[in-house]
Design an enzyme around this catalytic site. Sequence first.
Site, mmCIF file in Angstrom:
data_model
loop_
_atom_site.group_PDB
_atom_site.id
_atom_site.type_symbol
_atom_site.label_atom_id
_atom_site.label_comp_id
_atom_site.label_asym_id
_atom_site.label_seq_id
_atom_site.Cartn_x
_atom_site.Cartn_y
_atom_site.Cartn_z
ATOM 1 N N LYS A 108 12.767 -0.671 -18.328
ATOM 2 C CA LYS A 108 13.628 0.277 -17.630
ATOM 3 C C LYS A 108 13.373 1.705 -18.110
ATOM 4 O O LYS A 108 13.332 2.643 -17.305
ATOM 5 C CB LYS A 108 15.095 -0.092 -17.834
ATOM 6 C CG LYS A 108 15.542 -1.351 -17.107
ATOM 7 C CD LYS A 108 15.449 -1.212 -15.595
ATOM 8 C CE LYS A 108 16.447 -0.245 -15.017
ATOM 9 N NZ LYS A 108 16.396 -0.194 -13.522
ATOM 10 N N TYR B 105 13.310 -5.980 -21.238
ATOM 11 C CA TYR B 105 13.989 -5.396 -20.080
ATOM 12 C C TYR B 105 14.290 -3.920 -20.318
ATOM 13 O O TYR B 105 13.985 -3.061 -19.469
ATOM 14 C CB TYR B 105 15.288 -6.149 -19.799
ATOM 15 C CG TYR B 105 16.150 -5.501 -18.734
ATOM 16 C CD1 TYR B 105 15.841 -5.640 -17.390
ATOM 17 C CD2 TYR B 105 17.266 -4.734 -19.081
ATOM 18 C CE1 TYR B 105 16.611 -5.030 -16.406
ATOM 19 C CE2 TYR B 105 18.033 -4.122 -18.111
ATOM 20 C CZ TYR B 105 17.716 -4.275 -16.773
ATOM 21 O OH TYR B 105 18.482 -3.654 -15.813
ATOM 22 N N ASP C 41 0.859 -1.176 0.000
ATOM 23 C CA ASP C 41 0.000 0.000 0.000
ATOM 24 C C ASP C 41 0.905 1.239 0.000
ATOM 25 O O ASP C 41 1.859 1.308 0.786
ATOM 26 C CB ASP C 41 -0.868 -0.004 1.261
ATOM 27 C CG ASP C 41 -1.912 1.099 1.254
ATOM 28 O OD1 ASP C 41 -1.565 2.266 0.963
ATOM 29 O OD2 ASP C 41 -3.083 0.798 1.555
ATOM 30 N N PRO C 42 0.666 2.207 -0.877
ATOM 31 C CA PRO C 42 1.506 3.405 -0.898
ATOM 32 C C PRO C 42 1.632 4.085 0.453
ATOM 33 O O PRO C 42 2.661 4.701 0.753
ATOM 34 C CB PRO C 42 0.789 4.302 -1.909
ATOM 35 C CG PRO C 42 0.102 3.348 -2.829
ATOM 36 C CD PRO C 42 -0.339 2.213 -1.948
#
Length: 314
Positions: free
Chosen positions: A143, A139, A55-56
């Site tokens: 990124k 990938y 949870d933020p």
Amino acid sequence: MTSPRVVVLGGTGSVGRQVCAAFAADGWDVLAVARSAAPHLAGTPFTALDITAADPRRLAELFGTPRADAVVNTAGGWGDTPEEMTYSHLRLVDRLLEGLALVAHRPRLVHVGSVHEYGPVPHGTLLREDVVPRPVTPYAQAKLATSQAVLAAADERGIDAVVLRAANMSGPYPPQESFLAALTLRIKRTLAAGEVLELSVADARRDFIDVRDVAAAIVRAATAPLDSRVINIGRGEAVPISSLVGWLIEASRFPRDRIKQLDREVRSKGGDWTQLDIGLARRALSWEPRIGLRESVHAMWSASTSASTGAGTA
């Protein structure tokens, strides 16, 4: 006087462990965060947390109580599919940014990006920060998406953030999925079995940097006054892959008469050429690489030997 505090996400990983050590050596209070603890961080304050599922508000607590001066994101996994990469990278960064937005103060976020975000470039290209990224692998695309999310949050939410686009890394304790770690393991197994080591080496030149130099740059980026949001971190050199392989064989003392070079095409995910312009890092961070690549590769081999005997340290 109270020491500054940093929260290192992915603190048990190959980059995170070095970042924790570098901040501690610089006098910071360090909190490492990862899904599970690791023996090599014994003595470092640690919180077990899956950031992608958190949870933020839980993240905001980590950053706000006690107050963090900096947050470093070295977290994220490897994978072969866009779905895997989206979950382990972009979802993680989205949660991180939501958590930072809930904090009353604004700690400096240092997000560790990758040279692979730029994508394949022609031989001889010097990669400056203003080069338009065109990544092609899952990938690299993930990124870049995370870096773009961080930059957008800096512009739109007022989050104090910088993206360090790091070159390929060498040095102690590389990620198991990396080329150098895989080759190290194969050399050790072949050496122990008394067998012939068959090698196919890519005809490529790439910018490599010791992970400890990257950690030093991250410490500088945590407090440096910044006008730029993206900074390249590398050695500024395109080094033949064959040189890295040679230094690793040298470090292992593998018998030369048991090495067979194969003339076979090598499929590479890293592109045939990377060379970063690191002028901005020198100016903005008062930083430059200090560890030579031969020394770095030898340290990687030494660390792998220590780890296999239970003597590994960060």
